[in-house]
Design an enzyme around this catalytic site. Sequence first.
Site, PDB file in Angstrom:
ATOM      1  N   HIS A  85       0.841  -1.217   0.000  1.00  0.00           N
ATOM      2  CA  HIS A  85       0.000   0.000   0.000  1.00  0.00           C
ATOM      3  C   HIS A  85       0.865   1.251   0.000  1.00  0.00           C
ATOM      4  O   HIS A  85       0.607   2.195  -0.729  1.00  0.00           O
ATOM      5  CB  HIS A  85      -0.912   0.019   1.238  1.00  0.00           C
ATOM      6  CG  HIS A  85      -2.098  -0.885   1.114  1.00  0.00           C
ATOM      7  ND1 HIS A  85      -3.006  -1.061   2.121  1.00  0.00           N
ATOM      8  CD2 HIS A  85      -2.531  -1.658   0.096  1.00  0.00           C
ATOM      9  CE1 HIS A  85      -3.946  -1.904   1.734  1.00  0.00           C
ATOM     10  NE2 HIS A  85      -3.673  -2.282   0.504  1.00  0.00           N
ATOM     11  N   TYR A  95      -9.634   4.424   2.921  1.00  0.00           N
ATOM     12  CA  TYR A  95     -10.237   3.361   3.733  1.00  0.00           C
ATOM     13  C   TYR A  95     -11.760   3.468   3.899  1.00  0.00           C
ATOM     14  O   TYR A  95     -12.459   2.446   3.795  1.00  0.00           O
ATOM     15  CB  TYR A  95      -9.508   3.243   5.081  1.00  0.00           C
ATOM     16  CG  TYR A  95      -8.206   2.489   4.903  1.00  0.00           C
ATOM     17  CD1 TYR A  95      -8.165   1.105   4.959  1.00  0.00           C
ATOM     18  CD2 TYR A  95      -7.026   3.170   4.605  1.00  0.00           C
ATOM     19  CE1 TYR A  95      -6.982   0.408   4.754  1.00  0.00           C
ATOM     20  CE2 TYR A  95      -5.836   2.480   4.396  1.00  0.00           C
ATOM     21  CZ  TYR A  95      -5.818   1.099   4.469  1.00  0.00           C
ATOM     22  OH  TYR A  95      -4.659   0.403   4.251  1.00  0.00           O
ATOM     23  N   GLU A 137       0.713   1.982   8.155  1.00  0.00           N
ATOM     24  CA  GLU A 137       1.137   2.687   6.929  1.00  0.00           C
ATOM     25  C   GLU A 137       1.663   4.085   7.245  1.00  0.00           C
ATOM     26  O   GLU A 137       2.612   4.550   6.610  1.00  0.00           O
ATOM     27  CB  GLU A 137      -0.015   2.713   5.913  1.00  0.00           C
ATOM     28  CG  GLU A 137      -0.195   1.333   5.299  1.00  0.00           C
ATOM     29  CD  GLU A 137      -1.538   1.089   4.621  1.00  0.00           C
ATOM     30  OE1 GLU A 137      -2.234   2.072   4.302  1.00  0.00           O
ATOM     31  OE2 GLU A 137      -1.883  -0.084   4.422  1.00  0.00           O
ATOM     32  N   ARG A 206       3.469  -1.017 -11.198  1.00  0.00           N
ATOM     33  CA  ARG A 206       3.927  -2.406 -11.011  1.00  0.00           C
ATOM     34  C   ARG A 206       5.107  -2.407 -10.052  1.00  0.00           C
ATOM     35  O   ARG A 206       5.855  -1.440  -9.985  1.00  0.00           O
ATOM     36  CB  ARG A 206       4.399  -3.025 -12.332  1.00  0.00           C
ATOM     37  CG  ARG A 206       3.344  -3.152 -13.413  1.00  0.00           C
ATOM     38  CD  ARG A 206       2.299  -4.207 -13.100  1.00  0.00           C
ATOM     39  NE  ARG A 206       1.357  -4.363 -14.204  1.00  0.00           N
ATOM     40  CZ  ARG A 206       0.249  -3.623 -14.357  1.00  0.00           C
ATOM     41  NH1 ARG A 206      -0.066  -2.685 -13.484  1.00  0.00           N
ATOM     42  NH2 ARG A 206      -0.548  -3.830 -15.385  1.00  0.00           N
ATOM     43  N   VAL A 277      12.345 -15.245 -13.473  1.00  0.00           N
ATOM     44  CA  VAL A 277      12.700 -13.876 -13.079  1.00  0.00           C
ATOM     45  C   VAL A 277      12.698 -13.704 -11.553  1.00  0.00           C
ATOM     46  O   VAL A 277      13.144 -12.678 -11.042  1.00  0.00           O
ATOM     47  CB  VAL A 277      11.787 -12.849 -13.789  1.00  0.00           C
ATOM     48  CG1 VAL A 277      10.391 -12.816 -13.177  1.00  0.00           C
ATOM     49  CG2 VAL A 277      12.427 -11.462 -13.749  1.00  0.00           C
ATOM     50  N   GLY A 278      12.263 -14.727 -10.849  1.00  0.00           N
ATOM     51  CA  GLY A 278      12.314 -14.706  -9.377  1.00  0.00           C
ATOM     52  C   GLY A 278      13.740 -14.600  -8.847  1.00  0.00           C
ATOM     53  O   GLY A 278      13.955 -14.471  -7.642  1.00  0.00           O
ATOM     54  N   THR A 280      15.638 -12.074  -9.204  1.00  0.00           N
ATOM     55  CA  THR A 280      16.056 -10.681  -8.973  1.00  0.00           C
ATOM     56  C   THR A 280      16.340 -10.382  -7.493  1.00  0.00           C
ATOM     57  O   THR A 280      17.423  -9.886  -7.190  1.00  0.00           O
ATOM     58  CB  THR A 280      15.052  -9.673  -9.576  1.00  0.00           C
ATOM     59  OG1 THR A 280      13.735 -10.011  -9.137  1.00  0.00           O
ATOM     60  CG2 THR A 280      15.086  -9.683 -11.092  1.00  0.00           C
ATOM     61  N   PRO A 400      -0.304 -10.886  -6.387  1.00  0.00           N
ATOM     62  CA  PRO A 400      -1.036 -10.989  -5.130  1.00  0.00           C
ATOM     63  C   PRO A 400      -0.690 -12.301  -4.425  1.00  0.00           C
ATOM     64  O   PRO A 400      -0.439 -13.319  -5.075  1.00  0.00           O
ATOM     65  CB  PRO A 400      -2.502 -10.975  -5.573  1.00  0.00           C
ATOM     66  CG  PRO A 400      -2.497 -10.374  -6.932  1.00  0.00           C
ATOM     67  CD  PRO A 400      -1.184 -10.765  -7.547  1.00  0.00           C
TER      68      PRO A 400
HETATM   69  P1  FAD Z   1       0.059  -7.298 -16.850  1.00  0.00           P
HETATM   70  O1  FAD Z   1      -0.526  -6.455 -17.919  1.00  0.00           O
HETATM   71  O2  FAD Z   1      -0.083  -6.874 -15.452  1.00  0.00           O
HETATM   72  O3  FAD Z   1      -0.398  -8.781 -17.044  1.00  0.00           O
HETATM   73  C1  FAD Z   1       0.055  -9.803 -16.155  1.00  0.00           C
HETATM   74  C2  FAD Z   1      -0.362 -11.139 -16.714  1.00  0.00           C
HETATM   75  O4  FAD Z   1      -1.767 -11.159 -16.770  1.00  0.00           O
HETATM   76  C3  FAD Z   1       0.165 -11.375 -18.134  1.00  0.00           C
HETATM   77  O5  FAD Z   1       0.655 -12.691 -18.211  1.00  0.00           O
HETATM   78  C4  FAD Z   1      -1.054 -11.200 -19.003  1.00  0.00           C
HETATM   79  O6  FAD Z   1      -1.018 -12.068 -20.114  1.00  0.00           O
HETATM   80  C5  FAD Z   1      -2.179 -11.579 -18.061  1.00  0.00           C
HETATM   81  N1  FAD Z   1      -3.413 -10.861 -18.407  1.00  0.00           N
HETATM   82  C6  FAD Z   1      -3.565  -9.527 -18.607  1.00  0.00           C
HETATM   83  N2  FAD Z   1      -4.835  -9.246 -18.914  1.00  0.00           N
HETATM   84  C7  FAD Z   1      -5.495 -10.426 -18.915  1.00  0.00           C
HETATM   85  C8  FAD Z   1      -6.818 -10.803 -19.169  1.00  0.00           C
HETATM   86  N3  FAD Z   1      -7.734  -9.899 -19.500  1.00  0.00           N
HETATM   87  N4  FAD Z   1      -7.135 -12.116 -19.082  1.00  0.00           N
HETATM   88  C9  FAD Z   1      -6.200 -13.050 -18.759  1.00  0.00           C
HETATM   89  N5  FAD Z   1      -4.932 -12.750 -18.530  1.00  0.00           N
HETATM   90  C10 FAD Z   1      -4.596 -11.462 -18.596  1.00  0.00           C
HETATM   91  N6  FAD Z   1       8.609  -8.786 -12.462  1.00  0.00           N
HETATM   92  C11 FAD Z   1       9.840  -8.790 -13.049  1.00  0.00           C
HETATM   93  O7  FAD Z   1       9.945  -8.957 -14.269  1.00  0.00           O
HETATM   94  N7  FAD Z   1      10.978  -8.597 -12.303  1.00  0.00           N
HETATM   95  C12 FAD Z   1      10.936  -8.409 -10.957  1.00  0.00           C
HETATM   96  O8  FAD Z   1      11.972  -8.242 -10.313  1.00  0.00           O
HETATM   97  C13 FAD Z   1       9.651  -8.377 -10.325  1.00  0.00           C
HETATM   98  N8  FAD Z   1       9.536  -8.171  -8.999  1.00  0.00           N
HETATM   99  C14 FAD Z   1       8.307  -8.147  -8.416  1.00  0.00           C
HETATM  100  C15 FAD Z   1       8.217  -7.948  -7.046  1.00  0.00           C
HETATM  101  C16 FAD Z   1       6.981  -7.930  -6.423  1.00  0.00           C
HETATM  102  C17 FAD Z   1       6.895  -7.734  -4.930  1.00  0.00           C
HETATM  103  C18 FAD Z   1       5.812  -8.083  -7.196  1.00  0.00           C
HETATM  104  C19 FAD Z   1       4.453  -8.051  -6.549  1.00  0.00           C
HETATM  105  C20 FAD Z   1       5.888  -8.282  -8.556  1.00  0.00           C
HETATM  106  C21 FAD Z   1       7.141  -8.322  -9.189  1.00  0.00           C
HETATM  107  N9  FAD Z   1       7.256  -8.513 -10.564  1.00  0.00           N
HETATM  108  C22 FAD Z   1       8.499  -8.552 -11.139  1.00  0.00           C
HETATM  109  C23 FAD Z   1       6.056  -8.652 -11.417  1.00  0.00           C
HETATM  110  C24 FAD Z   1       5.698  -7.286 -12.006  1.00  0.00           C
HETATM  111  O9  FAD Z   1       5.246  -6.427 -10.961  1.00  0.00           O
HETATM  112  C25 FAD Z   1       4.578  -7.355 -13.035  1.00  0.00           C
HETATM  113  O10 FAD Z   1       3.501  -8.066 -12.490  1.00  0.00           O
HETATM  114  C26 FAD Z   1       5.031  -8.024 -14.324  1.00  0.00           C
HETATM  115  O11 FAD Z   1       6.070  -7.258 -14.931  1.00  0.00           O
HETATM  116  C27 FAD Z   1       3.863  -8.136 -15.311  1.00  0.00           C
HETATM  117  O12 FAD Z   1       3.344  -6.855 -15.515  1.00  0.00           O
HETATM  118  P2  FAD Z   1       2.754  -6.448 -16.923  1.00  0.00           P
HETATM  119  O13 FAD Z   1       2.141  -5.107 -16.805  1.00  0.00           O
HETATM  120  O14 FAD Z   1       3.742  -6.669 -18.010  1.00  0.00           O
HETATM  121  O15 FAD Z   1       1.638  -7.514 -17.147  1.00  0.00           O
END
Ligand code: FAD
Length: 409
Positions: A85, A95, A137, A206, A277-278, A280, A400
Amino acid sequence: MLSEQTIGIIKSTVPVLEVHGVAITKRFYGLMFEAHPELLNIFNHANQKQGRQQTALANTVYAAAVHIDNLAAIIPAVKQIAHKHRSLGVKPEHYPIVGKFLLTAIKDVLGDAATDEILGAWGEAYGVIADAFIGVEAQMYEQSHSQAGGWEDFRPFRVERKVQESSIITSFYLVPEDGRDIAAFQPGQYVSVKLDIPGESHTHIRQYSLSDAPGKPYYRISVKREGERDQRPAGMISTYLHERVSEGDTLHLSAPAGDFVLDTADERPVVLLSGGVGLTPMVSMLNTLADQYPERSVTFIHAAQDGRMHALRQQVEDIAQSNAKVSVQYCYERPTDRDREAQAYHKEGRIDLAWLQSVLADHPAAYYLCGPVPFMQSVKASLIKWGVPNEDIHYEFFGPKADIEAAGA
Ligand code: FAD
C-alpha cells in the site's frame, strides 16, 4: 476494542465467508471502481481481470474474521500488505471508501442473510482493521520520507542504462533526476514503478524487486517481458518497458518497500532458490552476502527453462568464483543442445527433493524462495518433507499473495 458480542457475530460469519468470500470481493471491486474510477490509477487491472486480487482480498477478510479476537495473529500479513500500500500511495482517505463498498457487497451477495446485526458488526470490525492498516502505513510513510535519501510518494528517475540480461529479461539502471542521494534498502525489497502511458486513461503501477546490492548510486530493476501466450495478452508494463522505454527516459519510483528481506543477523548458511525472473531479489541478496558477509556460506540455486532465458548468469558466476563460501547450482527444465554441449547446468528437469538433498549437505539454513507459484509450492513442499521448519522458509510473490501450501513434493 470490539465487544464480545461483535466478535461473536463476526466469528459466526466465518463459514459464510469461506463460501462467498470471492463473490463478495468481486462485487466489491466492481462497485468501488464504478463509483471511484480514479482508484483504477492505483490497482493492477490485470490482477483484477484474472481474479487474483479478489481472491487475495477474500483471503485477507477471511483471516481477519477468523482472528478477530486476536488481531495480533494477522500483523505479519497486515505489514506485508501495508508495504505494498505504501509503495502504491494508498492513503487514509481511501479506507472509508473501501469500507462502504465492502459492506454494500456483503449485503448484495448475502441478501437477507446479511442482517442489520451482521452488517453493524462488520462495519465496526472494519473500522478497527482499517485503523490498524492506517497506523502501520503512517509509520511506513514517515520512515520512507524521513530516511536519508528518502521520499514519500513517487520520484522521477532517469534510465541511465538498459542492459539485456537474457532473451526475455532486461535490466534498467535508474538514477534520480534531482541528482540527490537515494534511500538505502534491504536486499529483497522492491520499488513500485508508475507509468503514464500515452493513450491510456489511467496510470499503471507495477512492483519490481531491486536486483543489485544496496549502496550503489543507482537502483537496478530487471524485468521479464511477459509475452503473449496461451491466449493471454502480452503484459502491459513489462512490454512497454522493453519496447518503449529507452536510456534517458523517465520512470517514477516509490521508495523501496517490502518485508521479504535477508536476515543479516542470522549467521546460518543461506540457500537462495529462484525460478525464472524470481532471481532478482536473490541476486541482490547474493551480492550483499558476498560483499558484506563473506564468512556466511551461500548456495544459489536457480531454475530456468534453458540457457537463453538464464539471466544475470555472468554476475553470479563472478561472485561464486571470487568467494569460496558461495556455490551455485543451475537447473534447466528444457536445455538446448548448446546448453548440453557447454555443460551449462547441473540438473535437467525440475528441482526435486532428492536433488536438493544431493546438493545441500545439511538443512539447518535460512531458505529464501522466489519464482512462479507452482515452483514455490513444489520447492516448499520438498523442504517441509525434508524436515526444514516452516519458519526457516521465506518467500516472495511476484503478484497478489497466493496459497503455496497446497501442492505435494
Ligand atoms: P500485466 O498487464 O499486469 O499482465 C500480467 C499477466 O496477466 C500477463 O501474463 C497477461 O497475459 C495476463 N493478463 C492480462 N490481462 C489479462 C486478461 N484480461 N485475461 C487473462 N490474462 C490477462 N517482475 C519482473 O519482471 N521482475 C521483478 O523483479 C519483479 N519483482 C516483483 C516484485 C513484487 C513484490 C511483485 C508483486 C511483482 C514483481 N514482478 C516482477 C512482477 C511485475 O510487478 C509485473 O507483475 C510483471 O512485470 C507483469 O506486468 P505487466 O504489466 O507486463 O503484465
